[in-house]
Design a protein around this motif. Structure first.
Motif, PDB file in Angstrom:
ATOM      1  N   ARG A   9       0.840  -1.201   0.000  1.00  0.00           N
ATOM      2  CA  ARG A   9       0.000   0.000   0.000  1.00  0.00           C
ATOM      3  C   ARG A   9       0.876   1.253   0.000  1.00  0.00           C
ATOM      4  NH1 ARG A   9      -2.667  -2.865   4.210  1.00  0.00           N
ATOM      5  NH2 ARG A   9      -2.354  -1.204   5.765  1.00  0.00           N
ATOM      6  N   PHE A  10       1.983   1.202   0.743  1.00  0.00           N
ATOM      7  CA  PHE A  10       2.914   2.332   0.759  1.00  0.00           C
ATOM      8  C   PHE A  10       3.511   2.561  -0.628  1.00  0.00           C
ATOM      9  CE2 PHE A  10       7.231   3.973   0.957  1.00  0.00           C
ATOM     10  CZ  PHE A  10       7.074   5.122   1.727  1.00  0.00           C
ATOM     11  N   VAL A  14       2.127   5.928  -1.997  1.00  0.00           N
ATOM     12  CA  VAL A  14       3.102   6.962  -1.622  1.00  0.00           C
ATOM     13  C   VAL A  14       4.247   7.013  -2.624  1.00  0.00           C
ATOM     14  CG1 VAL A  14       4.688   7.794   0.157  1.00  0.00           C
ATOM     15  CG2 VAL A  14       2.508   6.760   0.823  1.00  0.00           C
ATOM     16  N   LEU A  15       4.970   5.921  -2.716  1.00  0.00           N
ATOM     17  CA  LEU A  15       6.202   5.930  -3.513  1.00  0.00           C
ATOM     18  C   LEU A  15       5.928   6.207  -4.992  1.00  0.00           C
ATOM     19  CD1 LEU A  15       9.216   5.605  -3.091  1.00  0.00           C
ATOM     20  CD2 LEU A  15       8.968   3.157  -3.537  1.00  0.00           C
ATOM     21  N   SER A  16       4.961   5.506  -5.571  1.00  0.00           N
ATOM     22  CA  SER A  16       4.659   5.697  -6.996  1.00  0.00           C
ATOM     23  C   SER A  16       4.213   7.125  -7.279  1.00  0.00           C
ATOM     24  CB  SER A  16       3.569   4.718  -7.440  1.00  0.00           C
ATOM     25  OG  SER A  16       4.018   3.396  -7.310  1.00  0.00           O
ATOM     26  N   ALA A  97       3.248  15.778   1.906  1.00  0.00           N
ATOM     27  CA  ALA A  97       1.853  15.903   1.480  1.00  0.00           C
ATOM     28  C   ALA A  97       1.322  14.575   0.944  1.00  0.00           C
ATOM     29  CB  ALA A  97       1.724  16.994   0.420  1.00  0.00           C
ATOM     30  N   ILE A  98       2.150  13.862   0.195  1.00  0.00           N
ATOM     31  CA  ILE A  98       1.726  12.566  -0.362  1.00  0.00           C
ATOM     32  C   ILE A  98       1.512  11.558   0.769  1.00  0.00           C
ATOM     33  CG2 ILE A  98       2.468  10.605  -1.768  1.00  0.00           C
ATOM     34  CD1 ILE A  98       3.899  12.689  -3.586  1.00  0.00           C
TER      35      ILE A  98
END
Length: 861
Positions: A9-10, A14-16, A97-98
């Motif tokens: 999920r991260f 988030v990362l992508s 923010a992400i």
């Protein structure tokens, strides 16, 4: 459809997204030279490759310059460094923010530690009655402090908030606009904020996050666990330090204190007015509409036309709303009753004070003030104090102090500190008259070393013509010695007839504050945490002996070195020997924005703290108690770690290393907080006066994080070398307290990066000292991995380590620039005719680079 594992999920949420939006950001043309965004990824890659080759920061930047900058002058290189810093700062904002936007997707909001989890466990274990009793007696108090570790100015915080919402909605056009705005918005405050500015910026979180979240949590509990009955207990309390914390801050005046209290009252009334206005659109039926309109009008006048005047009392507001509630139930089929009861929950939580403004002062200041006060009475011929007061023993002074009464006039004193300290007591009185008792009813004595410190404060309050003060006097124990003596000090107070009478009037409750930050600075990681744990046991025992309910207030900072990390696990692990009816913690700097900055993260973290209390008191009362043998092992580990840390702290190069090789002296040059970086005004660095934030922060900037691990490896190695490894291994797997302690130390190691400063091992003055740090780091890492059975640090928190790794990669070029600048400053200082102007430029680079690194770590200071 199955829910993906947390790390997936991260990666997805988030990362992508960071890679996508960062690629947009670095191509935006912010200035006339638009190749900065192209060069930055190349510089990042150069840094990573260079450190793997054991190159110095100077060699890395010089290599990059020669390869990509085409014979650039030093001025052009400096210009690029500043632009890199500006880009990196904004990349960190983007990542923040992400992460904030993805918080409810990455974290299971209804999983372990949530209110839903509490209810389901309670149902399954048939503990509903015990849970209700717990909720009627337990409190969580989060205290927002003015400690300066948040580098984002107000406009940037606003952009983060808007950007978070745009990312949540995947609004690409809005995101691009906000990124462009971010690129053009200054990150630097030209002037230091004053304490009132700090208060205003933190009140934003009260209005926009805590107000809604706290109300929703309590309303949920009332509906789902208390079968609709109102909780009589103020389950969630908010505390506030900006404007009240005078310790080492000459800018906190009585005027500021009163102004902040008034702003807090106006802010909560504004929240009530907005909610009342929304209710007015719904409660439009006969017999209710006129009452609602009247309340809305009075709240409106109190907020917008008041000039300090309030047109409605708290009692009147509650009486009218309860009348409206009765009419809705009796005549209108309970229409919109749920919304009205949710509003009543908030009023019961926040009153007219919103958050309690704590007053804090240092015991050393009190000593001087009290000497001034006694001399004032002696010189005026008063008999309040005996003429030989200063020659009396401590026990004799305690007797005198318990009996004094008077009516001091602050204006009778020439000394400004004496005057302002006495005024602070009168300010508490004024605030209570305007905001209610909860507006300000706590006086904290930092660096408390004796019962005399408490009794002097008690006497000072009563000498302000306050016979039965509605104020809790809170000693703050910080050093290792003070923590170990704390129970004896409290026994002296409990057996003092006048102080005992005061406690009786305060419900036989005594709040005791324990300082993780200065404890770690004084005694190292293991000793500080173990001393606090043992102090809590001893203080609980002595308090119970005298029929006093001890309430512990933990002065925690962001990183593990200052009591941060997985704090809710600590509270879940305390066991029955430690009083735990309230969890009180300080929250500061980036920890406010990272843990409580959004509705989701605030809800998640407050629910986790509530859950920690439930776990400890309802679901596993006996489970977390340490055995005699486990206590002995922890004591030995703490002693071993303490010896190692003391030998390190007493090393002749300890202070010079911080002064010459770290960013310590640059903290005072950052316009981020109103407080000075040390308590005294002396030019020389006195370790005792050094504040914990610049101390811990300086190690963080070096990516060495010494206060979060030093001594841990040496302590564990002793058990390995003496064939007792099974003892610490079993302790780690059986004690949640010890496991959490070591897991938080792993976080300190994970945020360290020794290759950054590896060049120091060849330094003729500090090479040996750097090697000591490196050896202890390596040993601690080896043994923490061994005891946990891990191959890599924090592998049981894959999303946590992934977040750290992304942040560390973002900030690596900035750290390299910072070290390059420090090296150039040292080079320039050694030249016969050193270029002072150039030195100032590089010093500015060092100062500017502090910002991004601190914000990236989110809990680095």
């Amino acid at each position: 459809m199955y829910t993906l594992p947390k790390i997936e999920r991260f990666n997805q949420d988030v990362l992508s997204k960071y890679h996508i939006y960062n690629s947009v950001f670095i191509t935006l043309p912010f200035d006339s030279i638009d190749n900065t965004g192209v060069l930055l990824p190349l510089f990042t890659e150069t840094c990573e490759t260079g450190f793997k080759k054991q190159e110095t920061p100077k060699e890395i930047f010089d290599f990059f310059s020669n390869k990509f900058l085409n014979n650039a002058s030093e001025t052009e290189k400096i210009d690029l460094m500043f632009r890199f810093i500006q880009y990196i700062e904004r990349q960190i904002v983007l990542f923040d923010a992400i992460e904030d936007a993805a918080f409810p997707e990455v974290n299971n909001m209804e999983g372990r530690g949530s209110l839903r989890d509490i209810k389901e466990k309670s149902d399954a274990k048939e503990k509903d009655d015990e849970l209700i009793e717990f909720l009627e007696n337990f409190n969580v108090r989060t205290v927002l402090t003015a400690h300066p570790t948040q580098f984002y100015p107000g406009p940037v915080l606003g952009i983060i908030n808007d950007l978070t919402e745009a990312i949540r909605l995947n609004d690409l056009l809005k995101i691009k606009q906000l990124l462009a705005q971010l690129g053009k918005t200054p990150f630097i405050q030209n002037e230091k904020p004053n304490p009132y500015d700090e208060a205003v910026s933190l009140i934003w979180y009260l209005e926009n996050v805590f107000y809604a979240t706290s109300g929703e949590i309590v309303h949920y509990l009332q509906k789902n666990i208390l079968q609709g009955n109102a909780i009589q207990n103020q389950l969630i309390k908010l505390g506030f330090w900006p404007g009240g914390d005078r310790d080492g801050n000459p800018f906190v005046t009585t005027e500021i204190t009163l102004k902040v209290a008034e702003r807090l009252r106006t802010s909560i009334l504004k929240c009530y007015y907005i909610e009342m206005r929304n209710l007015k659109r719904k409660l439009t039926f006969s017999g209710v509409d006129t009452l609602v309109a009247e309340l809305e009008h009075k709240l409106y006048r109190s907020v917008f036309y008041s000039k300090g005047e309030i047109y409605i009392t708290l009692e009147e507001l509650l009486t009218q709303l309860n009348l409206i509630r009765d009419i809705i139930i009796e005549k209108h089929q309970s229409l919109y009753l749920d919304e009205l009861e949710a509003f009543l929950v908030k009023i019961n939580l926040f009153g007219f004070h919103f958050a309690t403004l704590d007053i804090r002062q240092n015991s050393k200041i009190h000593d001087a003030v009290f000497k001034d006060v006694v001399n004032h009475y002696l010189n005026s011929g008063s008999s309040i104090f005996p003429s030989n007061y200063f020659e009396l023993s401590e026990s004799e002074k305690l007797v005198v102090l318990s009996k004094v009464r008077g009516e001091l006039n602050p204006s009778d004193f020439e000394d400004e500190i004496t005057r302002s300290t006495l005024e602070s007591v009168q300010a508490i009185k004024t605030i209570q008259e305007n905001n209610g008792e909860f507006g300000a009813n706590r006086y904290i004595i930092s660096n408390n070393e004796s019962a005399l410190n408490v009794m002097e404060t008690f006497a000072m309050i009563r000498l302000n013509n306050w016979e039965n003060p509605t104020v809790d006097i809170i000693p703050l124990f910080e050093s290792v010695d003070d923590l170990q003596n704390a129970h004896e000090i409290m026994e002296q107070l409990y057996t003092n007839p006048e102080y005992s009478k005061h406690l009786q009037a305060r419900g036989n409750k005594q709040t005791i504050m324990l300082g993780f930050s200065d404890g770690t600075k004084d005694g190292g990681y293991l000793m500080a945490n173990w001393s606090i744990y043992q102090a809590k046991i001893a203080l609980t025992e002595i308090s119970r002996k005298y029929g006093i309910k001890a309430i512990f207030f933990d002065g925690r900072g962001g990183p593990p070195a200052r009591g941060g990390g997985k704090t809710h696990k600590f509270y879940a692990s305390l066991g029955p020997k430690i009083e735990n009816n309230e969890i009180q913690i300080t929250v500061q700097g980036q920890t406010i924005s990272s843990n409580f900055g959004t509705l989701d993260s605030c809800r998640y973290n407050i629910e986790n703290l509530l859950s920690a209390g439930v776990t400890n008191q309802v679901f596993s009362k006996e489970k977390n108690e340490l055995s005699t043998e486990e206590t002995a092992i922890l004591t030995q580990l703490a002693d071993l770690g303490y010896d190692k840390y003391l030998s390190f702290k007493n090393h002749p190069k300890f202070i010079p290393y911080l002064e010459k090789m770290s960013t310590l002296k640059y903290y005072s040059k950052t316009n981020i907080g109103s407080r000075p970086s040390k308590r005294s005004k002396s030019e020389s660095l006195d370790f005792a006066d050094l504040r914990a934030i610049p101390f811990v922060g300086s190690w963080s900037q070096l990516k060495q994080n010494v206060p979060g691990f030093f001594g841990v490896g040496s302590a564990l190695r002793h058990f390995e070398e003496t064939n007792q490894w099974d003892k610490v291994h079993d302790l780690y797997h059986n004690s949640l307290f010890f496991k959490t302690l070591l897991e938080n130390s792993m976080m300190s190691l994970a945020k360290s990066f020794l290759p950054l400063t590896a060049y120091m091992k060849n330094d003729p003055e500090f090479g040996e000292f750097w090697q000591i740090i490196y050896d202890e780091f390596s040993e601690t890492k080896r043994l923490l991995l061994k005891i946990a059975g891990h191959k890599t640090l924090m592998e049981n928190y894959p999303d946590g380590i992934a977040s750290i790794q992304v942040r560390e990669r973002i900030v690596l070029p900035l750290l390299t620039i910072q070290q390059y600048a420090l090296l150039r400053i040292n080079e320039l200082n050694k030249e016969n005719n050193s270029n002072e102007e150039l030195i100032k430029v590089y010093e500015k680079i060092v100062t500017r680079s502090l910002f991004g690194n601190t914000n990236a770590s989110r809990n680095s200071a």
